[in-house]
Write a protein that holds these residues in place. Structure first.
Motif, PDB file in Angstrom:
ATOM      1  N   LEU A 342       0.836  -1.205   0.000  1.00  0.00           N
ATOM      2  CA  LEU A 342       0.000   0.000   0.000  1.00  0.00           C
ATOM      3  C   LEU A 342       0.869   1.253   0.000  1.00  0.00           C
ATOM      4  CD1 LEU A 342      -2.681   1.456   0.088  1.00  0.00           C
ATOM      5  CD2 LEU A 342      -2.706   1.169   2.580  1.00  0.00           C
ATOM      6  N   ALA A 343       1.932   1.252   0.766  1.00  0.00           N
ATOM      7  CA  ALA A 343       2.824   2.410   0.801  1.00  0.00           C
ATOM      8  C   ALA A 343       3.358   2.724  -0.601  1.00  0.00           C
ATOM      9  CB  ALA A 343       3.979   2.151   1.766  1.00  0.00           C
ATOM     10  N   GLU A 344       3.804   1.698  -1.307  1.00  0.00           N
ATOM     11  CA  GLU A 344       4.345   1.915  -2.650  1.00  0.00           C
ATOM     12  C   GLU A 344       3.256   2.339  -3.628  1.00  0.00           C
ATOM     13  OE1 GLU A 344       6.465  -1.645  -3.595  1.00  0.00           O
ATOM     14  OE2 GLU A 344       8.189  -1.126  -2.312  1.00  0.00           O
ATOM     15  N   ALA A 345       2.036   1.815  -3.441  1.00  0.00           N
ATOM     16  CA  ALA A 345       0.933   2.210  -4.329  1.00  0.00           C
ATOM     17  C   ALA A 345       0.583   3.681  -4.134  1.00  0.00           C
ATOM     18  CB  ALA A 345      -0.281   1.329  -4.060  1.00  0.00           C
ATOM     19  N   LEU A 346       0.575   4.143  -2.897  1.00  0.00           N
ATOM     20  CA  LEU A 346       0.265   5.549  -2.633  1.00  0.00           C
ATOM     21  C   LEU A 346       1.373   6.455  -3.161  1.00  0.00           C
ATOM     22  CD1 LEU A 346      -1.221   5.270   0.976  1.00  0.00           C
ATOM     23  CD2 LEU A 346      -2.468   5.683  -1.151  1.00  0.00           C
ATOM     24  N   LEU A 347       2.628   6.031  -3.031  1.00  0.00           N
ATOM     25  CA  LEU A 347       3.727   6.801  -3.612  1.00  0.00           C
ATOM     26  C   LEU A 347       3.577   6.909  -5.121  1.00  0.00           C
ATOM     27  CD1 LEU A 347       6.636   5.329  -1.497  1.00  0.00           C
ATOM     28  CD2 LEU A 347       6.033   7.770  -1.589  1.00  0.00           C
ATOM     29  N   GLU A 348       3.165   5.815  -5.744  1.00  0.00           N
ATOM     30  CA  GLU A 348       2.963   5.835  -7.199  1.00  0.00           C
ATOM     31  C   GLU A 348       1.844   6.803  -7.578  1.00  0.00           C
ATOM     32  OE1 GLU A 348       1.930   2.779 -10.902  1.00  0.00           O
ATOM     33  OE2 GLU A 348       2.276   1.990  -8.873  1.00  0.00           O
TER      34      GLU A 348
END
Length: 446
Positions: A342-348
């Protein structure tokens, strides 16, 4: 399961109840405890199939609150429930279940379950309540017709008396014909049709003069077609603020207000979203899906993934970390809050590479990331429908039923209880309580 002795066609009962779910079983026990000759008909081989599968097969019996709390949870429909809840409160439901040897427990959410975590224990307790009181239950008896028939009661020639007529009800199944002086419909709605709840009762109610509020699936998982959402399947975030928002109109300066909102756990799935909070919001989505095709494009699901932190505080926190983090990766801003996926998805979504250094983040980067965390808008594409909806919204209109005894205002001797009515509350045992209370009250008057 069948508890019948020898049943003869056209044998007259005091009351026939159609549908052995939560409302029907409770009504059967209620009426039989008053000495009434009760016949309960169920189309399935098993009784209470929806009870058996509810709450992940644990059965959320009711909610840990008083009658007022239950009524308030139903909003505008709560007024109708005042008399049923006065007749059978949440505490009294638990008393009856525990009186049959089924211990219960209250969980942190306020939901009440059997200690065994087995829905079958609750179902069996309700069956015992009915059969020990003397009710007759027949399974595998799908009703094909239910009609009022005239019955004349004569004076037998006694002086000073006159003849008067009443109504009886004939109920026909595929194999039998039954007659009763009262008829109670507790067939449920259209949710989980695999349980046998296929909306049969609506047609019979209409036949007796009732009108049906349009039905939609409620308490259903929500569909979103975004690939990155599907890529997060299996992740649960325990505290998310959720809102159904109207889509911003280009050129409009008016502030958008949520159509509905809630807060609680959110589960990402292979089809979109699930969890009690988003399912509670699904009524609006179902109504939109039932309207014009464009209506679903006019609303979005907004997620605030850190609802306990204000937008201003999170902005200040991220900016401070960016300024002092130096060579740390941008992903460090979110990994203390969220699972890596989720962290990486939000950064994207904020157009930030997870490996980008904190020192390289501009104010614009930080603001985009705050927006991703606090107000990501997801397009929604409907729900999983009746097949996965916990209840049906809509049904027999409440102003056509007397809430003091659950008798029809259209057909004397006809009673209605449970989900066949236009009654639908939130997740948490509220809908079972409504079924138990309306069923019990009907049973006290048939």
């Amino acid at each position: 399961m069948s508890t019948a002795g020898r049943i003869q066609d056209d044998q007259i009962h005091d009351v026939i109840i159609i549908g052995a779910g939560a409302a029907g079983l409770m009504a059967a026990g209620s009426a039989a405890s008053r000495g009434k000759r009760v016949l309960l008909l169920e189309k399935n081989r098993k009784l209470g199939v929806k009870i058996l599968m509810s709450g992940g097969t644990r059965c959320n019996i009711t909610h840990n609150c008083d009658a007022k709390g239950i009524a308030n949870a139903f909003g505008r429909q709560g007024k109708f429930l005042r008399s049923p809840l006065a007749a059978l409160s949440p505490a009294e439901v638990i008393e009856k279940i525990e009186g049959q040897g089924v211990a219960t427990k209250v969980e942190s959410t306020g939901k009440i379950f059997p200690v065994s975590n087995k829905a079958i224990d609750v179902r069996d307790a309700l069956v015992r309540l009915a059969t020990e009181a003397g009710a007759t239950i027949l399974t595998e008896q799908p009703v094909v017709a239910a009609n009022a028939i005239p019955a004349v009661s004569s004076s037998n020639g006694q002086p000073g008396t006159t003849e008067h007529s009443t109504s009886l009800f004939r109920v026909q199944t595929e194999t039998h014909s039954f007659v009763a002086s009262k008829l109670l419909i507790t067939t449920g709605g259209r949710s989980y049709p695999g349980c046998g709840t296929t909306g049969d009762g609506y047609a019979w109610a209409e036949q007796f003069g009732h009108s049906i509020a349009p039905t939609i699936p409620a308490l259903a998982p929500v569909v979103c077609h975004l690939d990155w959402v599907h890529g997060l399947k299996g992740i649960t975030i325990e505290d998310v603020g959720l809102s159904i928002m109207p889509v911003a109109v280009e050129g409009s300066k008016s502030k958008r207000k949520p159509l509905d909102n809630g807060r609680g756990p959110l589960l990402f799935t292979h089809f979109g979203f699930s969890g009690p909070t988003v399912m509670n919001l699904s009524r609006i989505i179902s109504r939109a899906a039932a309207g014009e095709p464009s209506e679903l494009t006019n609303i979005v699901l907004r997620c605030d993934f850190l609802p306990s932190t204000s937008l201003e505080d999170l902005t200040a926190q991220f900016r401070q970390q960016s300024q002092s983090g130096g060579r740390q990766a941008a992903s460090s801003l979110l990994l203390s809050f969220f699972p890596r996926r989720l962290a990486e998805a939000l950064l994207e979504q904020a157009s930030i590479e997870p490996t980008q250094r904190l020192a390289e983040l501009s104010k614009q980067h930080t603001q985009r990331l705050v927006d991703a965390v606090k107000r990501t808008d997801f397009p929604i594409h409907g729900t999983l429908g009746y097949g996965k909806a916990e209840v049906t919204a809509g049904g027999v209109r409440l102003n056509e039923v007397d809430s003091r005894d659950m008798q029809s205002k259209r057909q004397p001797g006809l009673y209605l209880a449970g989900e066949v009515l236009d009654l639908d509350g939130p997740i948490g045992g509220f809908n079972f309580q409504a079924a138990f209370s309306t069923g019990w009250l009907a049973g006290q008057h048939v």
